[in-house]
Design a protein around this motif. Structure first.
Motif, PDB file in Angstrom:
ATOM      1  N   LEU A  55      56.272  59.009  54.290  1.00 34.98           N
ATOM      2  CA  LEU A  55      55.080  59.562  53.637  1.00 34.98           C
ATOM      3  C   LEU A  55      55.411  60.709  52.690  1.00 34.98           C
ATOM      4  N   PRO A  56      54.859  60.650  51.484  1.00 32.77           N
ATOM      5  CA  PRO A  56      55.011  61.786  50.571  1.00 32.77           C
ATOM      6  C   PRO A  56      54.021  62.889  50.934  1.00 32.77           C
ATOM      7  N   LYS A  57      54.246  64.072  50.414  1.00 34.85           N
ATOM      8  CA  LYS A  57      53.343  65.188  50.677  1.00 34.85           C
ATOM      9  C   LYS A  57      52.002  65.025  49.969  1.00 34.85           C
ATOM     10  N   THR A  58      51.994  64.273  48.888  1.00 35.20           N
ATOM     11  CA  THR A  58      50.813  64.238  48.012  1.00 35.20           C
ATOM     12  C   THR A  58      49.869  63.074  48.312  1.00 35.20           C
ATOM     13  N   VAL A  59      49.564  62.828  49.575  1.00 34.56           N
ATOM     14  CA  VAL A  59      48.549  61.831  49.908  1.00 34.56           C
ATOM     15  C   VAL A  59      47.434  62.514  50.701  1.00 34.56           C
ATOM     16  N   ASN A  60      46.204  62.072  50.447  1.00 31.03           N
ATOM     17  CA  ASN A  60      45.051  62.717  51.065  1.00 31.03           C
ATOM     18  C   ASN A  60      44.447  61.930  52.217  1.00 31.03           C
ATOM     19  N   PHE A  61      44.981  60.760  52.525  1.00 35.20           N
ATOM     20  CA  PHE A  61      44.357  59.919  53.550  1.00 35.20           C
ATOM     21  C   PHE A  61      44.901  60.153  54.943  1.00 35.20           C
ATOM     22  N   LEU A  62      45.846  61.064  55.094  1.00 37.93           N
ATOM     23  CA  LEU A  62      46.417  61.320  56.424  1.00 37.93           C
ATOM     24  C   LEU A  62      45.413  62.057  57.293  1.00 37.93           C
ATOM     25  N   PRO A  63      45.348  61.716  58.615  1.00 30.84           N
ATOM     26  CA  PRO A  63      44.383  62.375  59.506  1.00 30.84           C
ATOM     27  C   PRO A  63      44.749  63.832  59.742  1.00 30.84           C
ATOM     28  N   LEU A 122      53.228  48.888  58.008  1.00 36.15           N
ATOM     29  CA  LEU A 122      52.095  49.229  57.130  1.00 36.15           C
ATOM     30  C   LEU A 122      50.762  49.022  57.830  1.00 36.15           C
ATOM     31  N   ASN A 123      50.621  47.944  58.592  1.00 33.90           N
ATOM     32  CA  ASN A 123      49.363  47.697  59.300  1.00 33.90           C
ATOM     33  C   ASN A 123      49.073  48.814  60.306  1.00 33.90           C
ATOM     34  N   THR A 124      50.115  49.316  60.961  1.00 34.01           N
ATOM     35  CA  THR A 124      49.946  50.433  61.901  1.00 34.01           C
ATOM     36  C   THR A 124      49.460  51.676  61.168  1.00 34.01           C
ATOM     37  N   LEU A 125      50.082  51.988  60.027  1.00 29.06           N
ATOM     38  CA  LEU A 125      49.670  53.164  59.244  1.00 29.06           C
ATOM     39  C   LEU A 125      48.222  53.025  58.793  1.00 29.06           C
ATOM     40  N   PHE A 126      47.867  51.887  58.209  1.00 25.90           N
ATOM     41  CA  PHE A 126      46.516  51.713  57.690  1.00 25.90           C
ATOM     42  C   PHE A 126      45.478  51.709  58.808  1.00 25.90           C
ATOM     43  N   MET A 174      42.635  53.613  56.259  1.00 25.57           N
ATOM     44  CA  MET A 174      42.693  53.316  54.825  1.00 25.57           C
ATOM     45  C   MET A 174      42.318  51.865  54.575  1.00 25.57           C
ATOM     46  N   ASP A 175      41.419  51.678  53.613  1.00 22.46           N
ATOM     47  CA  ASP A 175      40.973  50.350  53.221  1.00 22.46           C
ATOM     48  C   ASP A 175      41.566  50.030  51.852  1.00 22.46           C
ATOM     49  N   LEU A 176      42.370  48.968  51.785  1.00 24.23           N
ATOM     50  CA  LEU A 176      43.021  48.612  50.519  1.00 24.23           C
ATOM     51  C   LEU A 176      42.029  48.206  49.438  1.00 24.23           C
ATOM     52  N   SER A 177      40.864  47.717  49.840  1.00 21.94           N
ATOM     53  CA  SER A 177      39.896  47.273  48.842  1.00 21.94           C
ATOM     54  C   SER A 177      39.080  48.421  48.257  1.00 21.94           C
ATOM     55  N   ASP A 178      39.177  49.621  48.833  1.00 25.86           N
ATOM     56  CA  ASP A 178      38.459  50.790  48.330  1.00 25.86           C
ATOM     57  C   ASP A 178      39.206  51.367  47.129  1.00 25.86           C
ATOM     58  N   THR A 179      38.594  51.273  45.950  1.00 24.86           N
ATOM     59  CA  THR A 179      39.262  51.744  44.725  1.00 24.86           C
ATOM     60  C   THR A 179      39.453  53.259  44.719  1.00 24.86           C
ATOM     61  N   GLY A 180      38.751  53.975  45.567  1.00 30.31           N
ATOM     62  CA  GLY A 180      38.924  55.422  45.674  1.00 30.31           C
ATOM     63  C   GLY A 180      40.272  55.813  46.269  1.00 30.31           C
ATOM     64  N   THR A 207      53.355  40.737  53.518  1.00 25.96           N
ATOM     65  CA  THR A 207      52.065  40.405  52.903  1.00 25.96           C
ATOM     66  C   THR A 207      51.204  41.654  52.723  1.00 25.96           C
ATOM     67  N   THR A 208      51.274  42.593  53.653  1.00 26.68           N
ATOM     68  CA  THR A 208      50.504  43.833  53.518  1.00 26.68           C
ATOM     69  C   THR A 208      51.050  44.673  52.368  1.00 26.68           C
ATOM     70  N   LEU A 209      52.362  44.717  52.216  1.00 25.32           N
ATOM     71  CA  LEU A 209      52.970  45.442  51.102  1.00 25.32           C
ATOM     72  C   LEU A 209      52.531  44.841  49.773  1.00 25.32           C
ATOM     73  N   ILE A 210      52.534  43.528  49.662  1.00 23.25           N
ATOM     74  CA  ILE A 210      52.105  42.867  48.423  1.00 23.25           C
ATOM     75  C   ILE A 210      50.637  43.168  48.147  1.00 23.25           C
ATOM     76  N   ALA A 211      49.791  43.116  49.183  1.00 20.95           N
ATOM     77  CA  ALA A 211      48.371  43.439  49.012  1.00 20.95           C
ATOM     78  C   ALA A 211      48.202  44.887  48.550  1.00 20.95           C
ATOM     79  N   ALA A 212      48.995  45.799  49.112  1.00 20.44           N
ATOM     80  CA  ALA A 212      48.926  47.209  48.724  1.00 20.44           C
ATOM     81  C   ALA A 212      49.388  47.403  47.279  1.00 20.44           C
ATOM     82  N   LEU A 213      50.466  46.711  46.891  1.00 20.78           N
ATOM     83  CA  LEU A 213      50.950  46.803  45.502  1.00 20.78           C
ATOM     84  C   LEU A 213      49.901  46.298  44.527  1.00 20.78           C
TER      85      LEU A 213
END
Length: 191
Positions: A183-191, A83-87, A92-98, A52-58
């Motif tokens: 995880l890919p290299k090109t994500v900015n949300f990693l701590p 996915l819930n552990t990562l978020f 990361m908030d899935l509802s944030d369009t940023g 369900t988290t994957l579907i919400a993320a998609l």
């Protein structure tokens, strides 16, 4: 004395055979011609109860419809727990369009173009003497290795994920469930 068949008799025989073969073919329920969206990657993942988290993320990434119709793709689907552990760890908030572009990069890193069953991945591992690389639709390489009887995927950071459920065959590709997020290299949300 030699016996020759007339060209007209051969033509009649050929046309009769061809027409009967066409009638048999037309009467078949041809599953290869139609796309049954009831058995697509997205519908199966939605109905699995463990993604369900994957579907919400998609949906948040705007990628929901692509996996419903296009393909073939091979999807390494992280479980809800992964996915819930990562978020939770990254905030990361899935509802944030940023977060949409980072979310797209993350999800595309879990998809490779083509239909790669576990046996096909194992063949690639044999060719590569225990190591195989695959280009994701995100544009970065994902490395596969074997650990005992498990296929292990490793990202560019050295994080690994095991395929825990393999070969869910769909009309537009294959789903392999994995036990953690890569995880890919090109994500900015990693701590």
């Amino acid at each position: 004395m030699k016996c020759y068949a007339s060209p007209m008799a051969l033509l009649t025989l050929f046309l009769t055979f061809f027409a009967s073969a066409q009638d048999s073919y037309i009467g078949l329920d041809n599953k290869f011609v139609t796309l049954d969206i009831e058995e697509s990657i997205i519908s199966t993942t939605t109905n699995s109860g463990n993604h369900t988290t994957l579907i919400a993320a998609l949906k948040a990434a705007g990628m929901h419809s692509i996996l419903g119709f296009d393909g073939p793709f091979t999807v390494f689907a992280p479980s809800d727990k992964a996915l819930n552990t990562l978020f939770a760890n990254t905030g990361m908030d899935l509802s944030d369009t940023g977060n949409k572009s980072d979310l797209q990069a993350l999800l595309r890193y879990h998809i490779i173009a083509g239909r790669f069953s576990a046996s096909k991945i194992l063949k690639e591992l044999c060719r590569g003497e225990g190591k195989a690389t695959f280009m994701t639709v995100q544009g970065e390489v994902l490395t596969a290795t074997i650990d005992g009887i498990d296929i292990v995927l490793t990202d560019s950071y050295g994080n690994s994920a095991k395929i825990i459920t393999a070969d869910s065959d769909q009309c537009n590709g294959i789903i392999h469930e994995i036990d953690s997020v890569i995880l890919p290299k090109t994500v900015n949300f990693l701590p």
